[in-house]
Design a protein around this motif. Structure first.
Motif, PDB file in Angstrom:
ATOM      1  N   LEU A 410      41.760  12.993  54.195  1.00 14.37           N
ATOM      2  CA  LEU A 410      41.942  11.663  54.776  1.00 14.37           C
ATOM      3  C   LEU A 410      40.642  10.866  54.721  1.00 14.37           C
ATOM      4  CD1 LEU A 410      44.072  12.531  57.950  1.00 14.37           C
ATOM      5  CD2 LEU A 410      44.878  11.756  55.723  1.00 14.37           C
ATOM      6  N   ILE A 411      39.539  11.510  55.052  1.00 12.81           N
ATOM      7  CA  ILE A 411      38.238  10.837  55.022  1.00 12.81           C
ATOM      8  C   ILE A 411      37.869  10.443  53.600  1.00 12.81           C
ATOM      9  CG2 ILE A 411      35.763  11.183  55.421  1.00 12.81           C
ATOM     10  CD1 ILE A 411      36.551  13.001  57.783  1.00 12.81           C
ATOM     11  N   GLU A 412      38.088  11.353  52.665  1.00 15.71           N
ATOM     12  CA  GLU A 412      37.774  11.069  51.268  1.00 15.71           C
ATOM     13  C   GLU A 412      38.600   9.892  50.761  1.00 15.71           C
ATOM     14  OE1 GLU A 412      37.717  13.476  46.998  1.00 15.71           O
ATOM     15  OE2 GLU A 412      37.984  14.545  48.886  1.00 15.71           O
ATOM     16  N   ASN A 413      39.874   9.885  51.123  1.00 12.40           N
ATOM     17  CA  ASN A 413      40.745   8.792  50.695  1.00 12.40           C
ATOM     18  C   ASN A 413      40.330   7.471  51.344  1.00 12.40           C
ATOM     19  OD1 ASN A 413      43.136   8.131  49.117  1.00 12.40           O
ATOM     20  ND2 ASN A 413      44.097   7.668  51.066  1.00 12.40           N
ATOM     21  N   GLY A 414      39.954   7.533  52.629  1.00 11.06           N
ATOM     22  CA  GLY A 414      39.498   6.330  53.311  1.00 11.06           C
ATOM     23  C   GLY A 414      38.260   5.742  52.680  1.00 11.06           C
ATOM     24  N   ASN A 415      37.359   6.609  52.226  1.00 13.10           N
ATOM     25  CA  ASN A 415      36.141   6.124  51.558  1.00 13.10           C
ATOM     26  C   ASN A 415      36.446   5.445  50.230  1.00 13.10           C
ATOM     27  OD1 ASN A 415      34.502   7.094  53.613  1.00 13.10           O
ATOM     28  ND2 ASN A 415      34.201   9.079  52.640  1.00 13.10           N
ATOM     29  N   VAL A 416      37.494   5.877  49.555  1.00 13.61           N
ATOM     30  CA  VAL A 416      37.894   5.240  48.305  1.00 13.61           C
ATOM     31  C   VAL A 416      38.567   3.902  48.567  1.00 13.61           C
ATOM     32  CG1 VAL A 416      39.408   5.454  46.298  1.00 13.61           C
ATOM     33  CG2 VAL A 416      38.095   7.419  47.065  1.00 13.61           C
ATOM     34  N   LEU A 417      39.433   3.853  49.593  1.00  9.75           N
ATOM     35  CA  LEU A 417      40.174   2.627  49.875  1.00  9.75           C
ATOM     36  C   LEU A 417      39.267   1.472  50.282  1.00  9.75           C
ATOM     37  CD1 LEU A 417      43.219   4.128  51.823  1.00  9.75           C
ATOM     38  CD2 LEU A 417      43.199   3.250  49.499  1.00  9.75           C
ATOM     39  N   ILE A 418      38.075   1.784  50.798  1.00  7.68           N
ATOM     40  CA  ILE A 418      37.123   0.728  51.153  1.00  7.68           C
ATOM     41  C   ILE A 418      36.877  -0.204  49.967  1.00  7.68           C
ATOM     42  CG2 ILE A 418      34.673   0.322  51.625  1.00  7.68           C
ATOM     43  CD1 ILE A 418      34.708   2.627  53.556  1.00  7.68           C
ATOM     44  N   HIS A 419      36.910   0.348  48.769  1.00  7.84           N
ATOM     45  CA  HIS A 419      36.563  -0.415  47.569  1.00  7.84           C
ATOM     46  C   HIS A 419      37.801  -0.972  46.872  1.00  7.84           C
ATOM     47  CE1 HIS A 419      32.518   1.104  48.069  1.00  7.84           C
ATOM     48  NE2 HIS A 419      33.010   2.313  48.175  1.00  7.84           N
ATOM     49  N   LYS A 449      43.260  -0.754  56.032  1.00 10.16           N
ATOM     50  CA  LYS A 449      43.194  -0.056  54.747  1.00 10.16           C
ATOM     51  C   LYS A 449      41.800  -0.078  54.143  1.00 10.16           C
ATOM     52  CE  LYS A 449      45.823   0.619  50.536  1.00 10.16           C
ATOM     53  NZ  LYS A 449      47.137   0.413  49.919  1.00 10.16           N
ATOM     54  N   VAL A 450      41.040  -1.149  54.363  1.00 11.61           N
ATOM     55  CA  VAL A 450      39.717  -1.275  53.746  1.00 11.61           C
ATOM     56  C   VAL A 450      38.599  -1.141  54.780  1.00 11.61           C
ATOM     57  CG1 VAL A 450      40.539  -2.679  51.835  1.00 11.61           C
ATOM     58  CG2 VAL A 450      39.824  -3.799  53.933  1.00 11.61           C
ATOM     59  N   SER A 451      38.899  -0.578  55.943  1.00  8.65           N
ATOM     60  CA  SER A 451      37.900  -0.480  57.001  1.00  8.65           C
ATOM     61  C   SER A 451      37.180   0.857  57.023  1.00  8.65           C
ATOM     62  CB  SER A 451      38.565  -0.707  58.366  1.00  8.65           C
ATOM     63  OG  SER A 451      39.501   0.320  58.628  1.00  8.65           O
ATOM     64  N   GLY A 452      37.637   1.815  56.222  1.00  5.79           N
ATOM     65  CA  GLY A 452      37.033   3.144  56.232  1.00  5.79           C
ATOM     66  C   GLY A 452      37.772   4.128  57.094  1.00  5.79           C
ATOM     67  N   ILE A 453      38.818   3.678  57.799  1.00  8.66           N
ATOM     68  CA  ILE A 453      39.609   4.580  58.635  1.00  8.66           C
ATOM     69  C   ILE A 453      41.099   4.364  58.369  1.00  8.66           C
ATOM     70  CG2 ILE A 453      37.984   5.073  60.494  1.00  8.66           C
ATOM     71  CD1 ILE A 453      40.462   2.198  60.770  1.00  8.66           C
ATOM     72  N   GLY A 454      41.435   3.864  57.163  1.00 11.24           N
ATOM     73  CA  GLY A 454      42.811   3.503  56.856  1.00 11.24           C
ATOM     74  C   GLY A 454      43.545   4.567  56.065  1.00 11.24           C
ATOM     75  N   TYR A 455      44.820   4.275  55.808  1.00  3.72           N
ATOM     76  CA  TYR A 455      45.706   5.154  55.067  1.00  3.72           C
ATOM     77  C   TYR A 455      46.220   4.425  53.837  1.00  3.72           C
ATOM     78  CZ  TYR A 455      45.741   8.165  59.204  1.00  3.72           C
ATOM     79  OH  TYR A 455      45.378   8.989  60.241  1.00  3.72           O
TER      80      TYR A 455
END
Length: 736
Positions: A410-419, A449-455
């Motif tokens: 989840l954390i890894e995915n959240g870090n990707v969604l930031i961009h 979604k782009v905040s670093g804690i999204g899904y």
């Protein structure tokens, strides 16, 4: 429902565009295969980080849709010939049109070369670009030096990694467009192309298997985002083109397959030796492989091939014709499972890597409970149902989560969604659509979604700003109607789902069919953009805050109460402020040089480094932090008496928010706002000004201080949350 004659004409008019997309993809696929094979074959094995791994897994998900074909058909004329054409990738300067660089070199060329051949106006444009980009360029140089020194990475390896990451991102976009056009054309990929995709999937599988994925470069992706990706060039037979369609058009013309291109194509290519394609397609000789290291097998008689498994370890099942019926049943069952559990498209990377060392399917389902919860696949027992001895309200599923929370993916995915804004073409398409009515328009992504804690399954919120302040209903209406016409005219790629006409607060929800992303477009949401930046600052600067946000979000989903994710991240923020682990919003706003206001509220802040703040040493053990936050909200904090105020990191008594009690209000900005409204000469403002709503759960927005973001949370859900926090705390204490 049958299409009208007008719809048929409109569809026929757009078919050439989709055919060009398919042809361009066939043209580009061999080049990407060569690149990934060279990257895979490099010795020593390339160093990769989790960001690049996620990129490749997303690509595998997309390409599996092409490879999942049934039946054999001979290649079409154009497909056979396109495989003989050679194309490669490079980077070039958009100012002087020099090519042949890698991504790092083109950035250094743009920032440092004198460009003496440019005319005066072009030099002024380049100078302006350099001034605007200098901070990013300095950050790029710092990050490059840091990565090379701390990880013993040579410049050659670093260049290869950057080029590979940027080209993969570009290829992801093209693959998504390719699949969308295939659907519209209702044409399955031919055998020869699907075989190429299968070879590519095998190369990606080998790359992920043999490469070393290191977490010691957690911010590697930041270096790739300093590059202007619009400077990618396509090289065919030694000639460079800025657009793949231009390279394709000229290449096939020189091969004698089409008419002459437009005069704007000034390049020429050498004549191909074999200009005449085979006349009898069913009996053609197998074309030479375009990738020397990957040998293509000759097409077998009537076969059926499909993907057995979507993930890292790909296998291909080839059955004879008499086994076709049994294989078709298996394929249908697999596709049903994929449709239910793994609908991952571009920018929604896979979370589960299926392989020999990965847990079985039930274990995977348990580890990724959040995504199954959203689809309704898991039904939890009632809260009062016994699930464990001595803990009557905790069911077995919740206990399993408390014992072994699975948050890494989840954390890894959240870090990707930031961009997302850098990976998606959606913002640029909206800007292009508004070019005539709002030439200075910008589009900014905001929200969870782009905040670093999204899904990944959440919508994307887009704020469209036309650079006119204050906004008026007329210019908002102009942008809204322009976008509406654009979406209708491009109905094959965009679907309007909802329209809400409310003056300057007008918004519409659309779906981009190519990227399978729903977008909520607004025109008066600047404060929400700064809210997102604030949460993203905390998530990127303090990793434990990000981890704890995901932990509490998963916990809330399992106890099945209606608590929005934004409420949860503010609750976690407030808890960590109370423990002196995080700075308050007031601290971040105390030293800003230029103040930006939205109405009455100051919305910008300074992203201060932890070492410049007087903070308590943070606990880095998730279980200990989880135990403490459950203690805080389960036993120490009272929602009946207090308001959560992350602006100053204090719990304020509810009664202090009544106007008659303003004299004891410790929140200075809110107090000044109320006093100004009460003393106003306007009777309407004096009597009807917005105030903070006092509801069963009171959580103040960090920036908009009159907003209670938990105003819709019921007293029942508030009580359940407190009670479950108390029980979770007792579970951790009794089960060390």
């Amino acid at each position: 429902m049958a299409m009208s004659e007008e719809q048929l004409i409109r569809m026929q008019r757009k078919l050439p565009k989709h055919r060009n997309r398919v042809a361009a993809y066939h043209f580009q696929l061999p080049a990407y295969m060569r690149m990934i094979h060279r990257f895979n074959a490099a010795k020593p094995s390339p160093i990769m980080n989790s960001y690049m791994v996620v990129h490749l897994e997303a690509l595998m998900d997309l390409l599996s849709k092409v490879a999942d074909f049934d039946g054999y058909q001979p290649p079409a004329h154009d497909e056979f010939d396109l495989r003989q054409l050679d194309v490669a990738f490079c980077f070039g300067c958009n100012h002087c049109n020099k090519t042949g660089f890698n991504a790092r070199q083109v950035l250094e060329h743009v920032m440092n070369d004198d460009h003496p051949e440019l005319p005066g106006y072009a030099k002024g444009k380049l100078k302006h670009f350099r001034q605007k980009t200098m901070d990013r360029y300095d950050a790029f140089l710092f990050r490059k030096k840091e990565i090379m020194a701390s990880n013993d990475v040579s410049l050659h390896v670093l260049d290869r990694m950057i080029d590979f990451s940027l080209t993969t991102k570009s290829f992801l976009k093209m693959t998504s467009r390719f699949l969308s056009s295939l659907d519209i054309l209702e044409r399955a990929p031919s055998t020869i192309i699907a075989r190429g995709v299968l070879d590519l999937l095998d190369s990606i599988d080998a790359l992920l298997t043999t490469s070393k994925c290191v977490q010691s470069i957690p911010e590697f992706h930041s270096i790739t985002h300093q590059i202007v990706t619009g400077e990618m060039k396509f090289v065919s037979k030694g000639k460079a083109f800025s657009d793949v369609h231009g390279a394709l058009e000229h290449a096939v013309f020189e091969a004698g397959l089409r008419q002459a291109p437009a005069e704007r194509n000034i390049f020429s290519l050498p004549q191909m030796v074999n200009k005449n394609p085979p006349q009898c397609l069913p009996n053609f000789a197998v074309p030479p492989p375009f990738l020397p290291a990957i040998q293509m097998m000759p097409p077998p008689p009537m076969m059926s091939a499909s993907m057995v498994q979507v993930g890292v370890n790909m296998q291909v099942l080839n059955l004879a014709a008499h086994h076709h019926h049994q294989q078709q049943q298996q394929q249908n069952f697999r596709m049903q499972q994929i449709h239910q559990q793994q609908q991952h498209l571009l920018f929604n990377p896979s979370l589960v890597r299926m392989g020999p060392n990965v847990p079985s399917q039930p274990q995977v389902a348990q580890q990724h409970m959040a995504y199954q919860q959203r689809t309704g696949a898991v039904q939890l027992p009632p809260l009062n149902q016994s699930g464990a001895v001595g803990c009557p309200a905790l069911n077995r599923c919740l206990i399993n989560f408390l014992e072994q929370p699975q948050l890494d993916s989840l954390i890894e995915n959240g870090n990707v969604l930031i961009h997302f804004d850098k990976s998606s073409v959606i913002p640029s398409e909206i800007i292009s659509a508004l070019k005539e009515v709002a030439p200075a328009a910008r589009v900014e992504c905001f929200g969870a979604k782009v905040s670093g804690i999204g899904y990944e399954d959440e919508n994307v919120n887009l704020y469209v700003d036309n650079a006119k302040h204050p906004k008026t209903s007329d210019n908002v209406k102009e942008m809204f109607e322009t976008l509406q016409r654009f979406f209708v005219a491009n109905g094959d790629e965009w679907t309007i789902q909802n329209i809400h006409d409310a003056d300057i607060r007008t918004h519409l929800t659309v779906k981009n069919n190519c990227e399978n992303v729903c977008c909520r477009i607004t025109f008066a949401s600047e404060i929400y953009c700064y809210n997102t930046k604030l949460i993203r600052y905390y998530a990127e600067t303090f990793p434990m805050y990000q981890k704890l946000c995901y932990f509490v979000q998963e916990f809330v989903k399992l106890i099945d109460i209606d608590l929005h994710c934004y409420i949860i991240v503010v609750l976690v923020l407030f808890y960590m402020q109370k423990r002196d682990y995080l700075p308050t919003v007031a601290q971040l706003q105390s030293r800003i040089t230029e103040e930006i206001y939205n109405g009455h509220w100051l919305i910008n802040f300074e992203s201060r480094k932890p070492e410049k703040l007087k903070l308590k040493q943070m606990e880095m053990n998730l279980r200990n932090m989880a135990t403490d936050i459950f203690l805080f909200y389960g036993k120490q904090f009272s929602f009946q008496e207090s308001v959560v105020c992350p602006q100053i990191g204090l719990a304020i008594n509810r009664s202090d928010f009544l106007p008659e009690n303003m004299w004891r209000m410790s929140l200075k900005r809110y107090k000044a706002y109320v006093e100004e409204c009460v003393a106003s000469d306007s009777a309407e403002r004096r009597d009807n000004f917005p105030q903070f709503d006092l509801t069963p759960m009171c959580v103040q927005d960090p920036l908009e201080l009159t907003s209670n973001i938990a105003a819709l949370v019921s007293s029942t859900d508030t009580g359940i949350f407190v009670n479950m926090c108390k029980l979770a705390y007792e579970f951790y204490v009794n089960n060390p």
